[in-house]
Write a protein that holds these residues in place. Structure first.
Motif, mmCIF file in Angstrom:
data_model
loop_
_atom_site.group_PDB
_atom_site.id
_atom_site.type_symbol
_atom_site.label_atom_id
_atom_site.label_comp_id
_atom_site.label_asym_id
_atom_site.label_seq_id
_atom_site.Cartn_x
_atom_site.Cartn_y
_atom_site.Cartn_z
ATOM 1 N N ASP A 85 -4.140 90.677 15.552
ATOM 2 C CA ASP A 85 -2.680 90.769 15.459
ATOM 3 C C ASP A 85 -2.144 91.543 16.646
ATOM 4 O O ASP A 85 -2.667 92.611 16.983
ATOM 5 N N ALA A 87 1.500 92.867 19.015
ATOM 6 C CA ALA A 87 2.873 93.314 18.785
ATOM 7 C C ALA A 87 3.697 93.374 20.064
ATOM 8 O O ALA A 87 4.755 94.001 20.087
ATOM 9 N N SER A 106 -2.018 86.407 15.622
ATOM 10 C CA SER A 106 -0.688 86.517 15.032
ATOM 11 C C SER A 106 0.134 87.505 15.834
ATOM 12 O O SER A 106 -0.395 88.429 16.455
ATOM 13 N N ALA A 108 3.375 89.975 15.402
ATOM 14 C CA ALA A 108 4.294 90.627 14.471
ATOM 15 C C ALA A 108 5.109 91.687 15.189
ATOM 16 O O ALA A 108 4.846 92.018 16.341
ATOM 17 N N GLU A 128 4.983 85.822 13.262
ATOM 18 C CA GLU A 128 5.452 86.373 11.994
ATOM 19 C C GLU A 128 6.906 86.803 12.172
ATOM 20 O O GLU A 128 7.191 87.838 12.782
ATOM 21 N N GLU A 130 10.583 88.188 11.614
ATOM 22 C CA GLU A 130 11.061 89.384 10.929
ATOM 23 C C GLU A 130 12.544 89.309 10.588
ATOM 24 O O GLU A 130 13.091 90.251 10.014
ATOM 25 N N ARG A 154 7.369 87.454 7.594
ATOM 26 C CA ARG A 154 7.037 88.823 7.184
ATOM 27 C C ARG A 154 8.063 89.270 6.149
ATOM 28 O O ARG A 154 9.277 89.161 6.368
ATOM 29 N N GLY A 176 10.467 93.019 8.685
ATOM 30 C CA GLY A 176 10.448 91.911 7.754
ATOM 31 C C GLY A 176 11.803 91.549 7.172
ATOM 32 O O GLY A 176 12.829 92.199 7.415
ATOM 33 N N HIS A 200 3.427 87.494 5.284
ATOM 34 C CA HIS A 200 2.775 88.750 5.649
ATOM 35 C C HIS A 200 3.545 89.878 4.974
ATOM 36 O O HIS A 200 4.764 89.992 5.154
ATOM 37 N N ASN A 239 -1.274 87.227 4.310
ATOM 38 C CA ASN A 239 -1.630 88.499 4.935
ATOM 39 C C ASN A 239 -1.215 89.624 4.008
ATOM 40 O O ASN A 239 -0.019 89.891 3.824
#
Length: 408
Positions: A85, A87, A106, A108, A128, A130, A154, A176, A200, A239
């Protein structure tokens, strides 16, 4: 956990702490200068093997790169775990430079830029989302590139996880989409040109209470099961987050992984198999994977006594290992486990305070700790330094050189 327990985990050679089977002084000679971070490859593998043996076979393990994006560590874990994952765009590139399949990466985090989103869509990475805004940007990037983006939503759950070092779910959050808003978001965007694989949910981090983690996982499965009814296709990506903590100070007790594992076995064989049979359950871990395999090593530059208090002044400090110093005084400061690496087998003989080389009283690595009698050129070791160390610290503060990092 006591410093002696950490010394025992790494082991000693010729009276010194060892890293990867080498005496610390030899490691320092190889690096060529202090301070530095050193990560023990064997301990890293031990942690992966422990998780593999305890958790259900169906559960996939993902490395949250934010914990330690050192390329050598990421490369090492890419061959041993199921997912990575990321970011940020830079972390994304680090993952793409490994052997892991792109569809096992992934992306995120809030605030993804349109350029990062286009990069992720072009690479085939799972994004993912948000917010509704991110969903729209992902769809727009797919249209521009002529590709169908892979997406997971998410979810900001409607429950909070007690006992976490950092709460990342429940109540108002930048992370999220609120659980109650997810059905409407899926109705609006879920069939608009993206391949929506699942959800997630990450409710909190650095939790040492196995019962609380287990409860959060159960509630997450129930929540995702209800949200899955709003997907156009069967849920394939589940997730469950992570949040597994590690002990940093004396009063901390290690997480009881057996309790967490038993709960996961019940969930995988029960509600997940029954309600979401095509789902791949994912546990995403950062700190728990890498935190205990690393040490921060810094050299004593000066030994001085001020009004009865002994100070060891070292060449490192809070600009490299912010968390051990107390995060700029914003948290109640407690000593991380510390040792004199070059005198690891000697008994403690004096109380000292270990301070860094910065011009601030906040540059404090260990306050009034019992250590073997130390002198100039001894190597001080801060344990539990494998996660959120160098890249989570203000390295530009006062302009000192960046430390080296080595995986041994």
């Amino acid at each position: 956990m006591k410093p002696n327990e950490h010394i025992a985990r790494f082991g000693t050679v010729d009276g010194e702490l060892q890293i990867g089977g080498l005496p610390l002084s030899r490691v320092a000679a190889r690096v060529g200068s202090t301070p530095f971070f050193a990560y023990d490859r064997g301990l890293l593998d031990e942690r992966v093997n422990l998780l593999r043996s305890a958790l259900p076979e169906r559960v996939e393990l993902s490395f949250a790169m934010k914990a330690n994006p050192m390329p050598a560590i990421v490369q090492h874990l890419a061959g041993r775990l199921d997912r990575i994952d990321v970011a940020s765009g830079l972390e994304m590139q680090t993952a793409l430079d490994t052997t892991i399949r792109v569809d096992r990466v992934s992306f995120a985090g809030p605030g993804k830029t349109p350029a990062e989103i286009r990069q992720a869509v072009a690479a085939g990475i799972l994004i993912e989302v948000e917010s509704g805004t991110e969903f729209r940007r992902v769809l727009a990037a797919g249209d521009q590139l002529g590709l169908t983006p892979n997406v997971a939503v998410r979810v900001n759950p409607d429950f909070a996880v007690k006992g976490s070092g950092m709460r990342m779910g429940g109540g108002p959050q930048q992370f999220g989409i609120d659980a109650e808003q997810v059905p409407a978001v899926l109705r609006e965007y879920g069939t608009a040109g993206a391949n929506v694989l699942g959800f997630h949910v990450f409710a909190g981090s650095q939790n040492l209470n196995a019962a609380i983690i287990a409860e959060a996982q159960r509630r997450t499965v129930d929540l995702v099961s209800s949200l899955a009814e709003h997907l156009a296709d069967p849920l394939r990506y589940l997730n469950l987050g992570g949040g597994f903590g590690i002990p940093y100070v004396d009063k901390d007790r290690p997480l009881d992984l057996d309790v967490v594992a038993a709960n996961l076995h019940e969930l995988v064989d029960g509600p997940i198999a029954e309600r979401m049979p095509q789902a791949s359950p994912v546990i995403e871990l950062g700190r728990y994977l890498v935190g205990e395999c690393g040490v921060y090593v810094t050299r004593v530059l000066d030994r001085k006594v001020s009004r009865g208090k002994t100070f060891l002044v070292v060449d490192g400090g809070m600009h490299h290992q912010l968390a051990a110093s107390g995060n700029f005084g914003q948290a109640i400061r407690r000593n991380y486990p510390v040792a004199v690496g070059t005198r690891a087998e000697r008994a403690s003989a004096e109380a000292v305070t270990v301070v860094g080389c910065l011009c601030t009283p906040l540059d404090l690595l260990a306050d009034d700790v019992d250590l073997p009698t130390s002198d100039i050129d001894d190597l001080i070791v801060i344990f539990q330094a494998g996660a959120y160390g160098l890249t989570a610290s203000p390295t530009a503060f006062l302009g000192h050189p960046a430390p080296a990092e080595v995986l041994i």
